[in-house]
Each structure stands twice: as C-alpha cells, then as structure tokens.
Design an enzyme around this catalytic site. Sequence first.
Site, PDB file in Angstrom:
ATOM      1  N   VAL A  71       0.653  -1.063  -0.250  1.00  0.00           N
ATOM      2  CA  VAL A  71      -0.085   0.176  -0.005  1.00  0.00           C
ATOM      3  C   VAL A  71       0.724   1.348  -0.278  1.00  0.00           C
ATOM      4  O   VAL A  71       1.774   1.433   0.856  1.00  0.00           O
ATOM      5  CB  VAL A  71      -0.763   0.100   0.961  1.00  0.00           C
ATOM      6  N   GLY A 116       5.094   4.283   2.603  1.00  0.00           N
ATOM      7  CA  GLY A 116       4.174   2.724   2.478  1.00  0.00           C
ATOM      8  C   GLY A 116       4.010   1.896   3.506  1.00  0.00           C
ATOM      9  O   GLY A 116       4.928   1.639   3.895  1.00  0.00           O
ATOM     10  N   LYS A 117       3.372   0.831   3.275  1.00  0.00           N
ATOM     11  CA  LYS A 117       3.556  -0.493   3.816  1.00  0.00           C
ATOM     12  C   LYS A 117       3.661  -1.340   2.992  1.00  0.00           C
ATOM     13  O   LYS A 117       2.543  -1.651   1.983  1.00  0.00           O
ATOM     14  CB  LYS A 117       2.492  -0.477   5.255  1.00  0.00           C
ATOM     15  N   GLY A 118       4.329  -2.708   2.938  1.00  0.00           N
ATOM     16  CA  GLY A 118       3.422  -3.759   2.780  1.00  0.00           C
ATOM     17  C   GLY A 118       3.599  -5.401   3.847  1.00  0.00           C
ATOM     18  O   GLY A 118       4.303  -5.061   4.141  1.00  0.00           O
ATOM     19  N   ASP A 157      10.428  -4.805   8.777  1.00  0.00           N
ATOM     20  CA  ASP A 157       9.388  -4.832   9.707  1.00  0.00           C
ATOM     21  C   ASP A 157       9.672  -5.867  10.860  1.00  0.00           C
ATOM     22  O   ASP A 157      10.155  -6.719  10.109  1.00  0.00           O
ATOM     23  CB  ASP A 157       8.071  -4.308   9.021  1.00  0.00           C
TER      24      ASP A 157
END
Length: 428
Positions: A71, A116-118, A157
Amino acid sequence: MSSGSAVATHAHNDEFNPFLSMQKGFDTAADHLGLEQGVRKVLSMPDRELTVNVPVLMDNGKVEVFTGHRVQHNTLRGPSKGGIRFSPDVDIDEVRALAAWMTWKCSVVNVPFGGGKGGVICDPRSMSIGEQERLTRRYTTAILDIIGPDRDVPAPDMNTNEQTMAWIMDTYSMHERKTSTAVVTGKPLSIGGSRGRLEATGRGVMISANEALKMIGLRPEDTRVVVQGAGNVGGLGAMLLHREGYRITSISDMYGYIVNERGLDMPAVLNHLREKRTLEGFDGADYSTDGKAQLELDCELLVPAATENQITTENVDRIKARLIVEGANGPTTAAASEALSKRGVTVVPDILANAGGVTVSYFEWVQDRMGYFWTEEIVNSRLEQIMVQAFAEVRQTSEKFGVDLRTGAYILSIGRVASVYRMRGIFS
Ligand code: GLU
C-alpha cells in the site's frame, strides 16, 4: 531474535481496527488544524493499493499460493517509504494503517519521503530459508512495477530482516539489469547498507526516552523499564537504555517474559536469547508466560515494542507506568490513548518514538545514491540531531494546541503534508 506479540489482537472489534485508530488520530488533528475538505479527503485514503497472490514451490514439492499487499499511502513529500512484514496476522486494513503512519512518521522527522507498507500473509517460523527466499523473490517480482528508488522504497519490518532486503535488492536489480542498491533500505553493510541502521529504531527509542525523562523530571537511574518485545526494536532498545543507566526490570518475547526488580543484565539476556531462542531459563530472573500481566507490572517507563493493540480499554486502567514510549507501530488503541491522556500518563507516540529506523533508512538511501558511506559516529549524531529536534517540535506543537504528544505529532506531520499539497496543487 524474534519480535512477536505476547498478547492476542482482536480484529473483530472497531477498537482493534488499526486503520480506524489511525483515522481517529488523523481526524482529531485535522479538526485542530481546520484542514479544508479537499486535503482531508486526499490524505485520509491511500494513493494506491496492490494485492498479489504469488505461487511458491515448497520443499515438499507442492505449490502454495501466498497473498501479499503493498500500500502506498502518499507520495507528496517524496517516494513512499516503509517496511514489509511477514506474518499470519497481516490484513489489508492493518497494512493501510501502517502505510499512513509511515507518511506521518516521515513528516514528523522531516525526511523527504511519503508513506507505504507491505505485508505477506505467511508464517516464516514454519518455512525453510529456501521457501522464504522463493516467497520474497516472487512477491518482489509481483510488486516490481510500483517499487523503485524514486517511487517506493521498502525496508524490514516484523519477521523480515537484512537477508530479506538483500533478496529484494537482488531480484529488483536482476530485472533492471543493473545493481540498484537504493531500492530497499535495511540491507547488509556489504551491499549498500548503512552503519547504525540495525539498531537505529532502538536508538531512536532511547533518544525519545531521554527527552521525555527531561520533560517529566526523571533520571535514568530512577527509571524502572518494562519492555514488551525482544526483537530488533525491543531487544536492541532495551540494551541501549540499559547502557544509558536505565534499570530494565522486565523484557518479553512472543512466548513469555522475565522479570527482576533489581534490574536485568541486558547483554546476558540477549546472549541467552541468541543461544536458546527463548527467554525461558534465563538465570537471575523469574519467568512467566502470562504476557498480558507484563504490561501491568510496576514501573516508571513502559516500552511496547512488539505489535499493534497491546494497550486497550481492557487493560489501560491497570497500566502503572507514568511514561510510555511506543517502539511498535500502533501498540495503543485510540480509546486507550484517550484514557491515558486523561490520567496524565505521558505517551511518546509511535510516529515519533520509533522514527529512528526510517531516519537512518533515509541516510542509507542518500548514501546509496551518493555511493559514499558515512561513519557510525556521523550516522548516530545526525540521528540524534533529527530525533531531538522532532521531539522538541512535537512538544511545542502539543503545548501550542493544548493537546497530548500524540495529537501534537499528528498536527505537526499532517500540517507539513497539507502545506506541500497546497503548494503543489492538483494535477489534472
Ligand atoms: N518498518 C520500520 C517502521 O515501521 C522502518 C521503515 C523504513 O525504514 O522504511 O518504521
């Protein structure tokens, strides 16, 4: 080291939906700022979301399909930036919230990135290294079109690390047909990583704790600390706090916690954890598997450094700490945050307290693009400068608006993003 959670999450209830929690913080700040309708609308939704289903050949010869997301919440201030997590608990609302928090986090410390992040739904503990590598490479290939040094720069992360970043960098580089180190941060030193990146989030937690202590008038040696999580953030953060003179009385991993009122010998704890992969059996401390009780231990400083939704309306009244420094993203629900604020507990919010990681990620990205690498002293002193300044600005903002530090951090960061939005205008 593991970075797990000892307390279960409850995705069924609105209080435990991280996106709604984020939205609540955003709305409160937007009201204080008197944010106009257009900016409000733009910033409350992610720019782009990609969901992929990737096939992976498992060691037993069968094919499994894993679902992953990336995202990109916002790119107004620069390429989107944020980690990729591997966990069975990953869901799209969680990734959306984490992506938005990255936008606010980068803005709080004023590094030129969006957010953003996944996340990939998987349980890396039950996968071999080979399976993890194949999954990482295939997921990278699936999101290849939207990542890149100038577009979106992933990082480690929960349950991902330097090795994962090396695989992503290699996969991206193979497709680009040139070595492209700046596509991810948190890489090993030998392939364009930065000195000081591994411990940067923990170091930022320590710097935030030092600043908060000055603010409330406590000394490290009089501060008993309970740390939830013994991974990259909790473990290394506790170690740095210990070196600074704080008394770490308890630390947990995903299985349980150890406690010793006289203070834990942190180097010995981390050695034990490295060798035994559990805190159980550590000499000179009591062990318990009741993770919920750990957060309620008597202490001055509580550092939740595991995962979301750990301090909630269910346990907030029993939290004894007078200071909370959020090492994890979203460890306190919006409702619990309000309760803490009313009780006068000082909370250094995640988007400030754990911003050390992304700050040194920014340094790594700059070094990769320059092809010129800095000493650890330079990295650490620039990190300190940025964190101390961000803390002061958040504090000033919260005093100016008469709000707690979390709301102050949101006001500062959303205000910065909104001013860029106004300056750039809408492309049509
Ligand atoms: N995953 C870390 C965070 O939540 C680091 C992100 C980054 O360095 O890009 O802040």
